[in-house]
Design a protein around this motif. Sequence first.
Motif, PDB file in Angstrom:
ATOM      1  N   ALA A 163       0.248  -1.000  -0.354  1.00 17.60           N
ATOM      2  CA  ALA A 163       0.049  -0.050  -0.096  1.00 17.60           C
ATOM      3  C   ALA A 163       1.367   1.240   0.027  1.00 17.60           C
ATOM      4  O   ALA A 163       0.203   2.115  -0.586  1.00 17.60           O
ATOM      5  N   ARG A 164       2.040   1.527  -0.189  1.00 17.36           N
ATOM      6  CA  ARG A 164       3.663   2.261   0.026  1.00 17.36           C
ATOM      7  C   ARG A 164       3.497   3.392  -1.324  1.00 17.36           C
ATOM      8  O   ARG A 164       2.497   2.816  -2.108  1.00 17.36           O
ATOM      9  N   ALA A 165       3.732   4.253  -0.932  1.00 11.69           N
ATOM     10  CA  ALA A 165       4.205   5.296  -2.649  1.00 11.69           C
ATOM     11  C   ALA A 165       5.015   4.140  -3.336  1.00 11.69           C
ATOM     12  O   ALA A 165       5.644   3.264  -3.125  1.00 11.69           O
ATOM     13  N   GLU A 166       4.721   4.822  -4.871  1.00  7.96           N
ATOM     14  CA  GLU A 166       5.366   3.518  -5.902  1.00  7.96           C
ATOM     15  C   GLU A 166       7.325   3.587  -5.230  1.00  7.96           C
ATOM     16  O   GLU A 166       7.788   3.133  -5.817  1.00  7.96           O
ATOM     17  N   LYS A 167       7.906   5.265  -4.974  1.00  7.68           N
ATOM     18  CA  LYS A 167       8.644   4.957  -4.504  1.00  7.68           C
ATOM     19  C   LYS A 167       9.602   4.088  -4.038  1.00  7.68           C
ATOM     20  O   LYS A 167      10.427   3.169  -3.846  1.00  7.68           O
ATOM     21  N   LEU A 168       8.360   4.361  -2.628  1.00  4.72           N
ATOM     22  CA  LEU A 168       9.155   2.815  -1.451  1.00  4.72           C
ATOM     23  C   LEU A 168       8.698   1.815  -1.804  1.00  4.72           C
ATOM     24  O   LEU A 168       9.554   0.771  -1.819  1.00  4.72           O
TER      25      LEU A 168
ATOM     26  N   ARG B 240      -4.363   5.060  -5.681  1.00  2.00           N
ATOM     27  CA  ARG B 240      -4.516   4.408  -7.348  1.00  2.00           C
ATOM     28  C   ARG B 240      -5.186   3.067  -7.327  1.00  2.00           C
ATOM     29  O   ARG B 240      -4.941   2.483  -8.937  1.00  2.00           O
ATOM     30  N   PHE B 241      -5.949   3.316  -6.596  1.00  4.56           N
ATOM     31  CA  PHE B 241      -6.607   2.764  -6.117  1.00  4.56           C
ATOM     32  C   PHE B 241      -7.790   2.687  -7.537  1.00  4.56           C
ATOM     33  O   PHE B 241      -7.873   1.035  -8.218  1.00  4.56           O
ATOM     34  N   GLN B 242      -8.088   3.640  -7.845  1.00  7.52           N
ATOM     35  CA  GLN B 242      -9.190   2.598  -8.618  1.00  7.52           C
ATOM     36  C   GLN B 242      -8.686   2.701 -10.036  1.00  7.52           C
ATOM     37  O   GLN B 242      -9.372   1.687 -11.047  1.00  7.52           O
ATOM     38  N   LYS B 243      -7.789   2.867 -10.697  1.00 10.78           N
ATOM     39  CA  LYS B 243      -7.096   2.988 -11.502  1.00 10.78           C
ATOM     40  C   LYS B 243      -5.950   1.528 -11.188  1.00 10.78           C
ATOM     41  O   LYS B 243      -6.162   1.328 -13.263  1.00 10.78           O
ATOM     42  N   SER B 244      -5.796   0.542 -10.654  1.00 12.93           N
ATOM     43  CA  SER B 244      -4.986  -0.015 -10.225  1.00 12.93           C
ATOM     44  C   SER B 244      -6.106  -1.420  -9.906  1.00 12.93           C
ATOM     45  O   SER B 244      -5.450  -2.792 -10.062  1.00 12.93           O
TER      46      SER B 244
END
Length: 268
Positions: free
Chosen positions: A45-50, A66-70
């Motif tokens: 659930a973390r940001a993409e960078k982490l 980004r839940f709905q997009k993913s």
Amino acid sequence: MKALVFKLLALFVIVSVAQSQELKVIKFPEAKKLFENKEALFLDARAEKLYKRGTILGSLNLPVNRFQKSIAFLPNDKNAKVVSFCNGFKCEKSDELAHLLQKAGYTNVLVYKGGYPEWKEKSMPLMALKTESDEPKVEESKGEKYQVKGTTIYLGQDKGMIDQFWFEKVVLENLPKNIQLVDIRKEKDFKEGHIKGAINAPWDSKNEKIDLSQISDDKIIVFYCNTGMQSAEAALSLKNRVGKDVFYFDANVTCNKNNCKVEANENL
């Protein structure tokens, strides 16, 4: 009679909603068993960078924003076991993601609160992009020099980031006087321990708001949290100020009272 029926229906709805919001939290042994038996999909659930810096092997990155997009990447079977995890016991993104999964109809949602830090500590399988730490260790040079409000700071590699390697060295002892540190965690976490001189302005992630009314206009503002994840979100939400007089500190910060340990996160 009708009034009684309506009351019963209302009670049924309230109970159903409450039950749907309950989260099943699992500890490391159960998470390990699910992983080794390939019985569940792990969701970071973390940001993409982490996520790119390091995550549980085979997990998918699914930040709440980004839940709905993913959602198309999730299993079609709503009974499939999914494990939400985040950046340790104080990170609430795993809970937020789990609630979104439940609302989307998933019935077998588990939350692994130990998350990536505990998984890494237990020497479990990980995956990551190649980072600078894979190369021979060299002394980090300072980022671009930037002067604002009578103070010189150094910029990090991303928009709104203060150079984390420089700031790591000054934040505890030699913090420039025109910088106001802002701890954006919840009040209870702030009271448990924070960097000396910081003030508390909790980040409202749902409404993407933060109250900066208590900070003088002549100060440079630097947000920090436990991992740099939420501080980046908070800073970037202030589109007209981020990178000008509002910055975030990309680092892991752990405090016991005012005794704090600060470790800058590596650049990708």
